[in-house]
Design an enzyme around this catalytic site. Structure first.
Site, PDB file in Angstrom:
ATOM      1  N   TYR A  34      60.948  34.740 114.483  1.00 39.51           N
ATOM      2  CA  TYR A  34      61.333  36.015 115.076  1.00 39.51           C
ATOM      3  C   TYR A  34      60.116  36.818 115.497  1.00 39.51           C
ATOM      4  O   TYR A  34      58.988  36.486 115.138  1.00 39.51           O
ATOM      5  CB  TYR A  34      62.223  36.815 114.118  1.00 39.51           C
ATOM      6  CG  TYR A  34      61.521  37.491 112.952  1.00 39.51           C
ATOM      7  CD1 TYR A  34      60.990  36.756 111.898  1.00 39.51           C
ATOM      8  CD2 TYR A  34      61.386  38.875 112.913  1.00 39.51           C
ATOM      9  CE1 TYR A  34      60.364  37.388 110.827  1.00 39.51           C
ATOM     10  CE2 TYR A  34      60.758  39.517 111.847  1.00 39.51           C
ATOM     11  CZ  TYR A  34      60.249  38.768 110.808  1.00 39.51           C
ATOM     12  OH  TYR A  34      59.624  39.389 109.759  1.00 39.51           O
ATOM     13  N   ARG A  53      52.164  35.030 119.877  1.00 43.58           N
ATOM     14  CA  ARG A  53      52.438  34.644 118.489  1.00 43.58           C
ATOM     15  C   ARG A  53      53.756  33.879 118.369  1.00 43.58           C
ATOM     16  O   ARG A  53      53.871  32.939 117.569  1.00 43.58           O
ATOM     17  CB  ARG A  53      52.447  35.855 117.557  1.00 43.58           C
ATOM     18  CG  ARG A  53      52.576  35.431 116.082  1.00 43.58           C
ATOM     19  CD  ARG A  53      52.458  36.581 115.121  1.00 43.58           C
ATOM     20  NE  ARG A  53      53.496  37.563 115.356  1.00 43.58           N
ATOM     21  CZ  ARG A  53      53.501  38.776 114.811  1.00 43.58           C
ATOM     22  NH1 ARG A  53      52.510  39.156 114.026  1.00 43.58           N
ATOM     23  NH2 ARG A  53      54.480  39.619 115.072  1.00 43.58           N
ATOM     24  N   ARG A 102      75.846  19.982 108.955  1.00 47.99           N
ATOM     25  CA  ARG A 102      74.656  20.336 108.188  1.00 47.99           C
ATOM     26  C   ARG A 102      73.860  19.076 107.887  1.00 47.99           C
ATOM     27  O   ARG A 102      74.412  18.087 107.404  1.00 47.99           O
ATOM     28  CB  ARG A 102      75.066  21.000 106.866  1.00 47.99           C
ATOM     29  CG  ARG A 102      73.893  21.391 105.984  1.00 47.99           C
ATOM     30  CD  ARG A 102      74.361  22.172 104.757  1.00 47.99           C
ATOM     31  NE  ARG A 102      73.247  22.597 103.920  1.00 47.99           N
ATOM     32  CZ  ARG A 102      72.746  21.895 102.902  1.00 47.99           C
ATOM     33  NH1 ARG A 102      73.256  20.716 102.575  1.00 47.99           N
ATOM     34  NH2 ARG A 102      71.733  22.366 102.194  1.00 47.99           N
ATOM     35  N   LYS A 152      55.884  33.181 111.698  1.00 46.94           N
ATOM     36  CA  LYS A 152      56.813  34.311 111.509  1.00 46.94           C
ATOM     37  C   LYS A 152      58.247  33.803 111.415  1.00 46.94           C
ATOM     38  O   LYS A 152      59.035  33.934 112.349  1.00 46.94           O
ATOM     39  CB  LYS A 152      56.640  35.332 112.633  1.00 46.94           C
ATOM     40  CG  LYS A 152      57.218  36.709 112.295  1.00 46.94           C
ATOM     41  CD  LYS A 152      56.663  37.770 113.219  1.00 46.94           C
ATOM     42  CE  LYS A 152      57.339  39.113 113.080  1.00 46.94           C
ATOM     43  NZ  LYS A 152      57.179  39.740 111.762  1.00 46.94           N
ATOM     44  N   GLU A 184      49.300  40.783 101.507  1.00 45.69           N
ATOM     45  CA  GLU A 184      49.784  41.736 102.521  1.00 45.69           C
ATOM     46  C   GLU A 184      50.986  42.473 101.950  1.00 45.69           C
ATOM     47  O   GLU A 184      51.418  42.205 100.834  1.00 45.69           O
ATOM     48  CB  GLU A 184      50.150  41.002 103.814  1.00 45.69           C
ATOM     49  CG  GLU A 184      51.219  39.941 103.637  1.00 45.69           C
ATOM     50  CD  GLU A 184      51.466  39.093 104.883  1.00 45.69           C
ATOM     51  OE1 GLU A 184      51.249  39.571 106.010  1.00 45.69           O
ATOM     52  OE2 GLU A 184      51.900  37.934 104.703  1.00 45.69           O
TER      53      GLU A 184
HETATM   54  N1  PDD Z   1      57.006  42.561 110.132  1.00 40.25           N
HETATM   55  N2  PDD Z   1      52.990  40.813 107.570  1.00 40.25           N
HETATM   56  C1  PDD Z   1      54.298  40.541 107.428  1.00 40.25           C
HETATM   57  C2  PDD Z   1      54.735  39.732 106.262  1.00 40.25           C
HETATM   58  C3  PDD Z   1      55.221  41.010 108.387  1.00 40.25           C
HETATM   59  O1  PDD Z   1      56.525  40.720 108.250  1.00 40.25           O
HETATM   60  C4  PDD Z   1      54.760  41.789 109.471  1.00 40.25           C
HETATM   61  C5  PDD Z   1      55.698  42.302 110.545  1.00 40.25           C
HETATM   62  C6  PDD Z   1      53.378  42.069 109.562  1.00 40.25           C
HETATM   63  C7  PDD Z   1      52.796  42.885 110.689  1.00 40.25           C
HETATM   64  O2  PDD Z   1      52.810  42.178 111.908  1.00 40.25           O
HETATM   65  P1  PDD Z   1      52.919  42.956 113.306  1.00 40.25           P
HETATM   66  O3  PDD Z   1      51.791  43.936 113.325  1.00 40.25           O
HETATM   67  O4  PDD Z   1      52.764  41.894 114.299  1.00 40.25           O
HETATM   68  O5  PDD Z   1      54.265  43.653 113.321  1.00 40.25           O
HETATM   69  C8  PDD Z   1      52.533  41.553 108.604  1.00 40.25           C
HETATM   70  C9  PDD Z   1      57.995  42.990 111.113  1.00 40.25           C
HETATM   71  C10 PDD Z   1      57.676  44.305 111.746  1.00 40.25           C
HETATM   72  C11 PDD Z   1      59.374  42.963 110.475  1.00 40.25           C
HETATM   73  O6  PDD Z   1      59.621  42.017 109.756  1.00 40.25           O
HETATM   74  O7  PDD Z   1      60.197  43.851 110.730  1.00 40.25           O
END
Ligand code: PDD
Length: 288
Positions: A34, A53, A102, A152, A184
């Site tokens: 996503y 990304r 599945r 992601k 993070e």
């Molecule tokens: N989350 N680290 C994690 C684990 C994240 O899920 C996100 C973003 C970030 C920051 O990435 P970016 O600057 O590209 O948004 C770092 C999004 C916003 C979410 O899950 O809603």
């Protein structure tokens, strides 16, 4: 909330009519990726970064990209237009599609096309978020996620649990710890500030390579701030002058308390609010 117009596999439709199969691998196996792109002044912030990304995440999972970058931009813009979004986010998800049953084995992409879903999240006042003036509270929790956090994926169960642990503790979010070092936040990148120096963990498979992170570090350097990409412990964070997070939905957000202990006088310092201002100004200028 008004009924949104959303996008599913090439079609725009009311959200109530949008359907995905029960066999979709996103649903059964979290086999999907996503992106969240923010919208300010009705324009997309850092669309290019998110598109790059997305491609990287798809490549890492051996999923063919079902939509070109130009078409993706068009869909983002059309959803902003159809839903009248001035400030908010566009959520995009691509899964490995819905095979007939599945099965752990990946389906043949020739017969099982990816599922592509996009929807808007209307957030008036996103840039002027009062939380940025107050600052947020974080707690620390163990990082027990899988080893490819640079992809992601939609496997967000542990981050959701982390937010719930924070909520229970009266905090806003959690910073995750691996081998003593902060990785993070549950949905954001984590930083501390010491003097004029901004410290954040270096990119690796241990963290998501935030698009906001890349922009903020660039702006910080342009503003003559020093950036150090290295590991830091939660103890070091508790002693820092300031701390903050970055993400597409929060931009730059000061952290004023860690594990119940206020940072400095418990209010946002100088660096994080300044970076937020620079980030918002510069990003608006080049939004598309
Ligand atoms: N989350 N680290 C994690 C684990 C994240 O899920 C996100 C973003 C970030 C920051 O990435 P970016 O600057 O590209 O948004 C770092 C999004 C916003 C979410 O899950 O809603």
């Amino acid at each position: 909330m008004n009924m949104r117009t959303v996008y599913v596999n090439g079609e725009y439709m009311p959200e109530a009519d949008a359907k995905v199969s029960i066999f979709d691998r996103g649903f059964l196996m979290a086999d999907g990726v996503y992106e969240v792109t923010s919208v300010l002044d009705g324009k997309l912030i850092d669309f290019d970064g998110h598109a790059v990304r997305l491609q990287r995440s798809l490549d890492a999972l051996d999923m063919a990209n079902p939509i070109s970058k130009d078409d993706l931009l068009e869909v983002h813009r059309e959803l902003v237009r159809l839903n009248g979004i001035e400030e908010g986010m566009i959520y995009l998800q691509i899964t490995r599609g819905a095979p007939e049953d599945r099965d752990f084995v990946f389906p043949d992409p020739e017969t099982t096309p990816c599922t592509v879903v996009l929807f808007t999240q209307n957030k008036p006042g996103l840039a002027d978020n009062p939380a940025a003036k107050r600052g947020m509270k974080v707690i620390s929790i163990d990082d027990i996620r899988w080893g490819r956090r640079d992809i992601k994926t939609v496997q967000l169960l542990y981050p959701s649990m982390g937010k719930m642990m924070a909520k229970k503790a009266g905090a806003d979010d959690a910073w995750m710890i691996q081998d003593g070092f902060v990785t993070e936040g549950t949905s954001n990148n984590a930083y501390i500030v010491k003097g004029n120096k901004i410290i954040t963990r270096a990119k690796s498979n241990d963290i998501l390579h935030g698009i906001t992170r890349a922009a903020v570090l660039r702006f910080a350097q342009e503003a003559q701030m020093e950036v150090e990409e290295r590991n830091f412990t939660i103890e070091e964070a508790r002693e820092a002058d300031e701390a903050f997070i970055t993400s597409a939905s929060t931009f730059v957000m000061p952290v004023v308390e860690i594990d119940g202990q206020p940072l400095g006088d418990g209010t946002p310092g100088k660096v994080a609010p300044r970076l937020r201002e620079i980030y918002l100004d510069e990003s608006r200028k080049v939004a598309i």
